[in-house]
Design an enzyme around this catalytic site. Structure first.
Site, mmCIF file in Angstrom:
data_model
loop_
_atom_site.group_PDB
_atom_site.id
_atom_site.type_symbol
_atom_site.label_atom_id
_atom_site.label_comp_id
_atom_site.label_asym_id
_atom_site.label_seq_id
_atom_site.Cartn_x
_atom_site.Cartn_y
_atom_site.Cartn_z
ATOM 1 N N HIS A 266 30.027 38.927 45.134
ATOM 2 C CA HIS A 266 29.271 40.026 45.763
ATOM 3 C C HIS A 266 29.071 39.773 47.250
ATOM 4 C CE1 HIS A 266 26.673 43.271 46.485
ATOM 5 N NE2 HIS A 266 25.566 42.880 45.880
ATOM 6 N N HIS A 307 39.162 47.143 49.061
ATOM 7 C CA HIS A 307 37.759 47.140 48.635
ATOM 8 C C HIS A 307 37.700 47.684 47.215
ATOM 9 C CE1 HIS A 307 33.424 48.018 48.572
ATOM 10 N NE2 HIS A 307 33.318 47.203 49.600
ATOM 11 N N ASP A 365 34.132 43.284 55.687
ATOM 12 C CA ASP A 365 33.989 41.830 55.568
ATOM 13 C C ASP A 365 34.971 41.086 56.471
ATOM 14 O OD1 ASP A 365 31.965 41.845 53.490
ATOM 15 O OD2 ASP A 365 33.531 42.600 52.177
#
Length: 425
Positions: A266, A307, A365
């Site tokens: 996560h 993603h 990210d």
């Protein structure tokens, strides 16, 4: 609610079961299966990927189209025109503030940034090499012991005061986790500074020198917080809601979200990006690793590309890509070997037909890890930064749930163990 119905027939049950079908303001319809348990059956959905456990007005995601809306506002517009604190207000209250409302909210956050001195002593109990998430999770849970004057979850004023406190104190606690690990004195927040500027001050300044925070880095940090402010019913947000459904106090609920975020599946994606760049090691090896990523028999994966939710370009990545370039230029890091690898890898992946066909674009990210490293934040603290940004989303969902009707969470299971058997002496 819609009058649409779904019909379900099940072997062994004579009647056809009618289930209501609800329509949201946007997005897929939802079949209400709550009556099934009365018929002796319930649904099976590991990971709850096809199950809506609540209704919400806060955030909407259309992964196929690459859309992220907070209270209806596109994330790109908020990142360009708003700031983190204004977005916090929006998530909590449903509408953007006027100037007076924002000033009052900003002042409330500013004057709640300092933590009780007892919390400073609390940190001394942790080993110097304790993981920052272990310290953050514990410290946030401990806030309930220091601020127990506002723990009546049925009181809207108490809920909002707790929301302001946890949003304000999270950057302070995050910086304390870092300072404890490197053996430097904790820095008090400065009331004349904005939230992101204050965070960087508490992270990197010392009592030996006057505060000095780059406006470019403060803006980048503010945008990073904003881009992570909420992401609908992800694992940590769902955990906060589940804990909140028991009547737990807000600090315990936020600590449960931090614990869920701690899991590498996560909250560890941007750290994984840096590890991947270290593994590649040199620009000359990029093509080699691109080939490994395309080989379905090779376990190597390009971290920070694609993603789980977004099957198109991550809308947050569009914003953060420009911020990344500004930060690297400000810090003179454009020629850093690691960042050169990242930029070349990004260029190749964006132009490669293999990645484009599979919608494997750089996500938030990929860029956030690069920015955080450039600023000087160690990878062990990346998830702490994530938690700091996600706090307004967690507390907004907690408050929304308690403001309406809710039931204690109690997922079912498909039992596959032994049937009844008797103990034999």
């Amino acid at each position: 609610m819609s009058e649409k119905k779904a019909q379900l027939t099940i072997d062994g049950i004579d009647e056809t079961i009618e289930l209501p079908v609800y329509e949201g303001s946007t997005g897929p319809n939802v079949v209400d299966v709550r009556s099934l348990v009365g018929k002796g059956v319930f649904t099976y959905d590991p990971g709850f990927v096809s199950t809506a456990a609540c209704d919400s007005d806060i955030t909407y995601i259309d992964g196929a189209a690459g859309i992220l809306l907070h209270r209806g506002y596109p994330i790109e517009q908020l990142a360009e025109k708003s700031n983190f604190l204004e977005t916090c207000y929006l998530l909590l209250n449903g509408e953007l503030p006027n100037q007076q409302e924002f000033d009052e909210f900003e002042n409330s956050i500013r004057y709640h940034t300092m933590v009780d001195e007892g919390i400073r002593l609390f940190f001394r109990g942790f080993p110097r090499d304790a993981h920052p998430m272990a310290m953050l999770c514990s410290a946030v849970a401990a806030l309930s012991a220091f601020y127990h004057d506002s723990l009546d979850i049925d009181n809207p004023e108490h809920r909002m005061l707790a929301a302001h406190r946890v949003i304000a104190k999270m950057p302070t606690l995050a910086a304390m986790c870092y300072k404890h690990g490197i053996g430097q004195p904790f820095m008090y927040p400065q009331n004349e500074m904005g939230l992101a500027e204050n965070f960087l001050h508490m992270m990197f300044d010392t009592p030996c020198e006057a505060p000095s925070v780059s406006p470019t880095l403060a803006k980048a940090m503010d945008t990073l917080f904003l881009l992570h402010a909420d992401h609908e019913q992800n694992a940590s947000t769902s955990t906060v809601r589940l804990a909140g459904s028991t009547g737990a106090n807000p600090y315990a609920c936020i600590a449960s979200g931090i614990a869920a975020l701690w899991g590498p599946a996560h909250g560890g994606a941007n750290e994984a990006v840096l590890k991947m760049l270290d593994q590649i090691g040199d620009e000359s090896r990029i093509e080699e690793f691109i080939a490994k990523a395309k080989d379905k028999n090779d376990p190597f994966r390009l971290m920070g590309f694609g993603h789980r939710v977004y099957k198109n370009y991550d809308p947050r990545a569009t914003v953060i890509r420009g911020i990344c370039d500004q930060v690297l230029e400000e810090l003179g890091s454009m020629n850093d070997p690691l960042f050169r690898i990242a930029k070349k890898l990004e260029k190749i992946a964006l132009e490669d037909e293999y990645f484009n066909e599979r919608k494997l674009f750089p996500n938030v990210d990929f860029y956030s890890g690069i920015i955080l490293k450039a600023i000087g934040i160690p990878t062990s603290l990346f998830t702490v930064i994530f938690a700091t940004g996600r706090t307004p989303g967690w507390i907004a969902h907690w408050n929304e749930m308690l403001s309406g009707s809710y039931r204690i969470g109690r997922p079912r299971q498909l039992y596959k163990g032994h049937t009844r058997r008797d103990y034999k002496s």
